[in-house]
Scaffold this active site. Structure first.
Site, mmCIF file in Angstrom:
data_model
loop_
_atom_site.group_PDB
_atom_site.id
_atom_site.type_symbol
_atom_site.label_atom_id
_atom_site.label_comp_id
_atom_site.label_asym_id
_atom_site.label_seq_id
_atom_site.Cartn_x
_atom_site.Cartn_y
_atom_site.Cartn_z
ATOM 1 N N THR A 232 0.736 -1.230 0.160
ATOM 2 C CA THR A 232 0.095 0.174 -0.124
ATOM 3 C C THR A 232 0.925 1.364 0.081
ATOM 4 O O THR A 232 0.241 2.256 0.139
ATOM 5 C CB THR A 232 -0.803 0.062 1.272
ATOM 6 O OG1 THR A 232 -0.018 -0.243 2.466
ATOM 7 C CG2 THR A 232 -1.856 -1.086 1.328
ATOM 8 N N GLU A 233 2.166 1.149 -0.162
ATOM 9 C CA GLU A 233 3.039 2.265 0.060
ATOM 10 C C GLU A 233 2.620 3.630 -0.885
ATOM 11 O O GLU A 233 2.669 4.848 -0.442
ATOM 12 C CB GLU A 233 4.311 1.919 -0.484
ATOM 13 C CG GLU A 233 5.175 1.080 0.647
ATOM 14 C CD GLU A 233 5.115 -0.440 0.392
ATOM 15 O OE1 GLU A 233 5.792 -1.080 0.936
ATOM 16 O OE2 GLU A 233 4.009 -0.896 -0.361
#
Length: 259
Positions: free
Chosen positions: A135-136
């Site tokens: 999810t960076e």
């Protein structure tokens, strides 16, 4: 009495390494990264250990990087962030290249760096309820180090989808993607992972397992170290960006991020 951040035990030639920071969803901070690296190196040098099982206490396998810690890092110099990124690379590389088989026992969500932690293991067992994902990009960060290992497990088209969308996917999807090996019920996962480990202990030579892992690492991933060198630098550089600062602050304050 304060419990250690990493639990370590050996039984029947199986070392069990457990992340023990459940109150923080087993988020990775410098101390946890360092202790994990130490325990894996201990297992590597232990003649009584043939297989390693990596698991976690609590309901989450690992939520990835400790975002509160990353916010503190915004005061660090580039060189300090570079060293911090290098330490994470060392942990992942230690597991990936360990001369003993490593099995991840994922009984909760494995997100971002936590997903990367599971996927550097040789085999992954997961419960159906576990979600995976990188999810960076949704936080203004970059899945730098983890991407170097991901792209060696799946094709580029799928890697782009996973990394650029930051979407979460369940264990059955992860199985279809080739990121994990087995989906098993929560009540069965401990015994299934243990039986798998015991079978390896009794059916395969320790030396052969180690040399085979070395062979696979060197013949299929000749460019891995160069990729990781680049990724470590990118990881450190992005921490200085305004988007990263905005993303981390918004997450910690539980505010919606408008990109």
């Amino acid at each position: 009495m304060t419990q250690p951040l990493v639990l370590y035990s050996v039984e029947d030639r199986i070392a069990t390494i457990s992340l023990n920071r459940p109150e923080k969803r087993n988020a990775l901070n410098p101390e946890l990264v360092a202790l994990l690296t130490e325990r894996f190196l201990e297992a590597a040098g232990d003649e009584q250990v043939k297989v390693v099982i990596l698991k976690a206490e609590g309901e989450t396998f690992s939520a990835g990087a400790d975002l509160a810690y990353l916010q503190q890092l915004q005061q660090n110099t580039y060189e300090e962030n570079l060293q911090d990124s290098q330490n994470l690379r060392t942990l992942f590389s230690t597991i990936y290249h360990l001369p003993k088989v490593v099995i991840a026992q994922v009984e909760g969500h494995a997100i971002a760096g936590g997903c990367g932690l599971a996927n550097v293991c040789d085999f992954v067992f997961a419960v159906p309820e576990a979600n995976f994902g990188y999810t960076e990009v949704k936080l203004g960060f970059v899945p730098a180090i983890v991407s170097c290992f991901l792209i060696r497990k799946i094709n580029e088209n799928l890697a782009r989808r996973i990394l650029l969308t930051g979407e979460l996917f369940n264990a059955h999807q992860a199985l279809d993607y080739g990121l994990i090996n087995f989906v098993t019920k929560k009540e069965d996962i401990h015994q299934n992972a243990r039986n798998f480990a015991l079978n390896l202990c009794g059916s395969a030579s320790l030396n052969s397992l180690g040399v085979t892992k070395e062979l696979l690492g060197k013949t299929t991933n000749a460019g891995l170290e160069k990729s990781l060198d680049l990724a470590v630098g990118i990881n450190a550089r992005v921490r200085e960006s305004e988007d990263f600062k905005k993303g981390i602050a918004s997450f910690l304050h539980k505010e919606k991020i408008n990109w």
